[in-house]
Design an enzyme around this catalytic site. Structure first.
Site: not given
Ligand SMILES: *Cc1c(COP(=O)(O)O)cnc(C)c1O
Length: 495
Positions: A112
């Site tokens: 993120k």
């Molecule tokens: C948010 C997240 C995901 C999923 O990503 P999306 O964009 O919601 O599909 C996968 N792995 C981790 C560690 C995340 O923080």
């Protein structure tokens, strides 16, 4: 040429990039999508000579056409700096027959950070461009990682406040500790007695409440979103797929133009959609391999063409993927319906009222580049242990879901196309689950003893994000029922 964004639910609602970033969500619950995706205006060989920031500029300028070069470079340079613990920003590591694109080298050690370290700059720049005088209130639902990354990005940013809702019993101990210790007078963290979908629905309802939004306007506030429903999250996420591809070219692993596959551990469908958009821009991607945990609503969708969220919500060891309503799938549905807002809206309303919808055969035919599968809890654990033993590489639980699904894909197809696996979190963020996968005896130890043990086994330095929370005091302890989210927002804003 100006790129226009349109709502997935109303062809007449359009916005410039900066307006779409500011609003977060379109009216009537629609999402903003680019009207068309422009092609690269430099070659893949040229991109292979650039560093992360230069690649970022060359991708983002095509999507955010109302930003000047100076504005965009300011955003990029402010975001991708020494907040990341490596100059490469997103290193590509070859292990166990695949290329792991490590997206967790930012300040909160999950992918993120790739978008949320730049979103505050994109948003404040957008506010300035559009002469917004209201204070911007970032309203965010998190399954664990978005929350901390958004808090870190927006803490003490002038002209903004940020409110994060997380499922009280649905995140890892380290994820929770990271959030509740967040500093910054403009930050507010709330645990809700509900799951991620409840949090996300509550937030979406506040966004769509016209009366509420008008009222806040009279008090000098307006909402925006740090979730991947905001196009300002997706555009920066396109960059690292282009970056990964061009590193393969630079290293001589592939030639410019060769195809690759990508595997993405998926929850809200944002990360994989960014890869799909990168392909539209001209990145040669053959297959999008969509990996789910036991909340396998997407796997079932790719198998059957029916999306059905009427099922039990399962708490897994990959909590950031514990999601039954994948918001960003709406953008793909809109696209495979031939950019048809009417058709898309009909399906999304069915999802709201009945919890399910089924796409047409014509739409399904447009999904040929997707492959979906899922990993059980036992398979996820076994994958962590297997790759640790074969390659001395320790991955987190989310990445392990992807690695396991990739093994299944190869077993089913024999496809040997070079493959990039999106590695979405540091194993230090999910230490207990990771260490228990290697040996269940570890479960007796405390969270921070496990951190030290992981350091000993992997030889990877303990990230600063973990050091920071060893002793940090808890600053947020609000917990509310899912029905009371609006009440706590009003209390926090004092309105
Ligand atoms: C948010 C997240 C995901 C999923 O990503 P999306 O964009 O919601 O599909 C996968 N792995 C981790 C560690 C995340 O923080």
């Amino acid at each position: 040429m100006e790129l226009i964004y349109k709502s997935t639910r109303n062809a007449n609602e359009t916005a410039t990039a900066s307006m779409a970033i500011l609003k977060g969500l379109a009216n009537e619950g629609g999402l903003f999508v680019p009207d068309s995706i422009p092609a690269f205006d430099v070659s893949l060989d040229e991109l292979a000579k650039m560093d992360y920031r230069q690649v970022a500029y060359n991708v983002m300028k095509l999507m955010l056409t109302d930003f000047t070069e100076e504005e965009l470079m300011h955003c990029i340079n402010s975001a991708y700096d020494d907040k990341f613990d490596t100059k490469e920003i997103a290193p590509l590591v070859k292990k166990a027959g695949a290329y792991y694109l490590e997206l967790f080298h930012g300040s909160t050690i999950a992918f993120k950070d790739m978008a949320l370290s730049i979103l505050p700059y994109l948003l404040t720049t957008s506010a300035k461009k559009n002469n917004v005088e209201n204070e911007i209130v970032i309203l965010t639902a998190t399954s664990g990682d978005t929350g901390k990354a958004a808090l870190a990005g927006f803490a003490d940013v002038p002209g903004t406040k940020i409110i994060v809702f997380y499922p009280k019993n649905g995140v890892s101990p380290i994820q929770e500790k990271q959030m509740v210790t967040q500093k910054g007078d403009n930050t507010f963290v709330v645990g809700i007695t509900g799951n991620f979908d409840d949090a996300q629905t509550g937030v979406k309802n506040m966004f769509s409440d016209v009366e509420l939004n008008n009222y806040l306007g009279t008090k000098g506030y307006q909402f925006s979103s740090a979730n991947s429903i905001n196009i300002g999250r997706l555009v920066p996420q396109m960059v690292y797929y282009v970056y990964a591809y061009t590193r393969l070219v630079a290293n001589g692993d592939i030639k410019a133009g060769d195809k690759i596959n990508v595997v993405v551990p998926t929850g809200n469908f944002g990360n994989i959609l960014a890869a799909y958009y990168a392909k539209e821009m001209g990145l040669p991607i053959a297959k999008f391999i969509c990996a789910s945990n036991e909340n396998k609503v997407l796997y079932d969708f790719f198998e059957t063409g029916s999306y059905n969220r009427n099922r039990d919500f399962i708490l897994t060891t990959s909590p950031s993927m514990d999601i039954l309503i994948s918001s960003n799938l709406e953008r793909l549905i809109y696209k495979i319906a031939g950019n048809d807002a009417v058709k898309n809206k009909e399906l999304m309303l069915a999802l709201n009222s009945k919890g399910e919808y089924t796409i047409t055969d014509d739409m399904k035919a447009n999904l040929a580049s997707f492959y979906g599968n899922y990993a059980s809890e036992a398979e996820t654990s076994a994958t962590i242990k297997k790759v640790y033993e074969s390659d001395n590489y320790i991955m987190d639980t989310h990445t392990a879901v992807a690695a396991n699904v990739y093994d299944k894909y190869v077993a089913a197809t024999g496809d040997t196309t070079p493959t990039v696996i999106a590695s979405t979190a540091s194993p230090y963020k999910f230490t207990r689950s990771v260490m228990n996968s290697i040996d269940s005896e570890y479960d007796k130890q405390s969270d921070f003893d496990l951190v030290d043990e992981l350091n000993r086994l992997s030889g990877v330095k303990v990230p600063q994000a973990i050091e920071d929370i060893r002793t940090a005091p808890v600053r947020h302890n609000t917990v509310c029922d899912k029905e009371d989210m609006l009440k706590v927002v009003k209390e926090f804003l004092g309105v």
